[in-house]
Design an enzyme around this catalytic site. Structure first.
Site, PDB file in Angstrom:
ATOM      1  N   GLU A 170       0.809  -1.235   0.000  1.00 49.82           N
ATOM      2  CA  GLU A 170       0.000   0.000   0.000  1.00 49.82           C
ATOM      3  C   GLU A 170       0.838   1.279   0.000  1.00 49.82           C
ATOM      4  O   GLU A 170       0.586   2.187   0.789  1.00 49.82           O
ATOM      5  CB  GLU A 170      -0.974  -0.013   1.189  1.00 49.82           C
ATOM      6  CG  GLU A 170      -1.872  -1.247   1.175  1.00 49.82           C
ATOM      7  CD  GLU A 170      -2.905  -1.286   2.296  1.00 49.82           C
ATOM      8  OE1 GLU A 170      -2.850  -0.427   3.195  1.00 49.82           O
ATOM      9  OE2 GLU A 170      -3.773  -2.162   2.269  1.00 49.82           O
ATOM     10  N   GLU A 204      -5.549 -10.855  -1.791  1.00 49.10           N
ATOM     11  CA  GLU A 204      -6.436 -10.690  -0.615  1.00 49.10           C
ATOM     12  C   GLU A 204      -7.906 -10.665  -1.043  1.00 49.10           C
ATOM     13  O   GLU A 204      -8.701  -9.861  -0.553  1.00 49.10           O
ATOM     14  CB  GLU A 204      -6.075  -9.387   0.133  1.00 49.10           C
ATOM     15  CG  GLU A 204      -4.602  -9.299   0.500  1.00 49.10           C
ATOM     16  CD  GLU A 204      -4.238  -8.077   1.339  1.00 49.10           C
ATOM     17  OE1 GLU A 204      -5.138  -7.393   1.842  1.00 49.10           O
ATOM     18  OE2 GLU A 204      -3.029  -7.820   1.487  1.00 49.10           O
TER      19      GLU A 204
HETATM   20  C1  XIL Z   1      -6.045  -6.725   8.028  1.00 47.78           C
HETATM   21  C2  XIL Z   1      -6.416  -7.927   8.889  1.00 47.78           C
HETATM   22  O1  XIL Z   1      -7.284  -8.758   8.156  1.00 47.78           O
HETATM   23  C3  XIL Z   1      -7.058  -7.472  10.161  1.00 47.78           C
HETATM   24  O2  XIL Z   1      -7.264  -8.571  11.049  1.00 47.78           O
HETATM   25  C4  XIL Z   1      -6.195  -6.420  10.864  1.00 47.78           C
HETATM   26  O3  XIL Z   1      -6.886  -5.899  11.972  1.00 47.78           O
HETATM   27  C5  XIL Z   1      -5.837  -5.290   9.918  1.00 47.78           C
HETATM   28  O4  XIL Z   1      -5.248  -5.819   8.747  1.00 47.78           O
HETATM   29  N1  XIL Z   1      -4.802  -4.955   3.434  1.00 47.78           N
HETATM   30  C6  XIL Z   1      -3.754  -5.710   3.895  1.00 47.78           C
HETATM   31  C7  XIL Z   1      -3.964  -6.617   5.044  1.00 47.78           C
HETATM   32  O5  XIL Z   1      -2.693  -5.710   3.274  1.00 47.78           O
HETATM   33  O6  XIL Z   1      -2.793  -6.771   5.798  1.00 47.78           O
HETATM   34  C8  XIL Z   1      -5.088  -6.161   5.920  1.00 47.78           C
HETATM   35  O7  XIL Z   1      -5.325  -7.158   6.905  1.00 47.78           O
HETATM   36  C9  XIL Z   1      -6.318  -5.911   5.079  1.00 47.78           C
HETATM   37  C10 XIL Z   1      -6.085  -4.830   4.060  1.00 47.78           C
END
Ligand code: XIL
Length: 349
Positions: free
Chosen positions: A143, A253
């Site tokens: 990100e 994701e």
């Molecule tokens: C999220 C997790 O799913 C949560 O449990 C945590 O509280 C915050 O992070 N993008 C990403 C992930 O790259 O690492 C994130 O994961 C979701 C958005």
């Protein structure tokens, strides 16, 4: 709604169905790896690649400077080895879930650029070298772009400028020359400006000889995602392979929320109309993923979570009941699961 909804460990295997096209995975937590758990049975049946949802992020791995905590990652690595499951490392450099000490200098002043980059290199080389040959893919950067295009003005950027980006890849490559090193981001599917920034950044980095292996498309989607724009953007990113055919895309994701982002509506009821929309959306997305795989651009698709019951989208961006995955509450696979499964056998998809 008429299909039999099997339990995830009894249902046909998505990973088996897609083998040869792309790996299918999920984000998990180490407590899911307990062999007696239902989660573990679901994992072993359905997936051939895993990511840790949180436990490999810097705030857990190096909560204080020089104090590395590897028990969770070690467990993850051992599980992958024992079961022949591929592993992804998530993530080395991010503005979220990173301890503040990285950015702190003496007496409350911000860290100098050299100090921050040294800390970043130490973190990356310590972690990546420990799992060399065990964790084959790293989300090196997470990100780093803004939705409107351009680089995110994170603490990393404010202190080190753009330099932290190439430096992170160099450190990871030195620690494991065989690992696939990705830059991972969200909304690449829905923001053309962001997709364009990603494309020019990757072109620049490759031009500078930076050992970057490809782009992670987070693919946090919703029922409102514009599919035409998604196709346009992901194919444009896939075209980066013209400058280097070795570059790969991964869907890192994937989930499909039934809420528009930022929606403040009450919890929705799961109606037949929404179910139909959800099935159609998953089918279309998997058609796009298959097309990318068949042109050699993509080889990995990872869902963000094991089932609706534990999806982060029940709590983000606000608390509401969500249904974003193919495995529902109570471990029952959904009708959309069978749609996606059926598509695997269809090379014309
Ligand atoms: C999220 C997790 O799913 C949560 O449990 C945590 O509280 C915050 O992070 N993008 C990403 C992930 O790259 O690492 C994130 O994961 C979701 C958005």
């Amino acid at each position: 709604m008429n299909e039999p909804n099997a339990l995830a460990w009894d249902a046909p295997s998505l990973a088996d169905a897609y083998r040869g096209r792309f790996r299918v995975g999920a984000a998990v937590n180490t407590w899911n790896l307990d062999p007696a758990s239902e989660a573990c049975a679901a994992i072993l049946r359905q997936f051939d690649i895993l990511t840790l949802e949180n436990e490999s992020k810097p705030m857990y791995v190096q909560p204080e400077e020089g104090h590395f905590v590897f028990d969770k990652l070690d467990r993850f690595a051992a599980f992958g080895e024992a079961h022949g499951i591929d592993l992804r490392g998530h993530t080395l450099v991010w503005h979220g879930q990173v301890p503040m000490w990285f950015f702190e200098g003496e007496g409350g002043a911000p860290a100098s650029k050299d100090r921050l980059l040294d800390r970043m290199r130490t973190h990356i080389s310590t972690v990546v070298s420990r799992y060399r040959g065990k964790i084959a893919t790293w989300d090196v950067l997470n990100e780093v772009l803004r939705d409107e295009g351009g680089l995110r003005e994170s603490q990393w950027y404010k202190i080190a400028g753009r330099d932290y980006i190439p430096e992170a890849f160099l450190a990871a490559h030195e620690a494991d020359p065989d690992a696939r090193l990705l830059i991972n981001d969200y909304n690449l599917e829905s923001s053309e400006a962001k997709a364009d920034t990603m494309i020019s950044l990757v072109e620049e980095l490759r031009g500078e000889g930076i050992p970057l292996g490809g782009v992670g498309l987070q693919m946090h989607l919703s029922l409102f995602t514009d599919l035409d724009l998604l196709r346009k953007n992901v194919h444009k990113i896939a075209d980066l392979r013209k400058i280097d055919p070795a570059l790969r895309l991964e869907a890192t994701e994937l989930d499909i929320s039934c809420y528009r982002f930022g929606d403040t509506a009450e919890d929705i009821d799961w109606t037949p109309e929404i179910e139909a929309d959800f099935r159609a959306k998953y089918t279309e997305i998997f058609r796009v993923l298959c097309a990318l795989a068949d042109e050699g651009a993509l080889d990995t698709v990872v869902f963000w979570g094991l089932s609706d019951a534990v999806s982060w989208l029940n709590g983000f961006p606000r608390r509401h009941r969500n249904y974003p995955l193919l495995i529902g509450r109570g471990w029952r696979v959904k009708p959309a699961f069978y749609d996606v499964l059926a598509l695997a056998g269809n090379k014309e998809a």
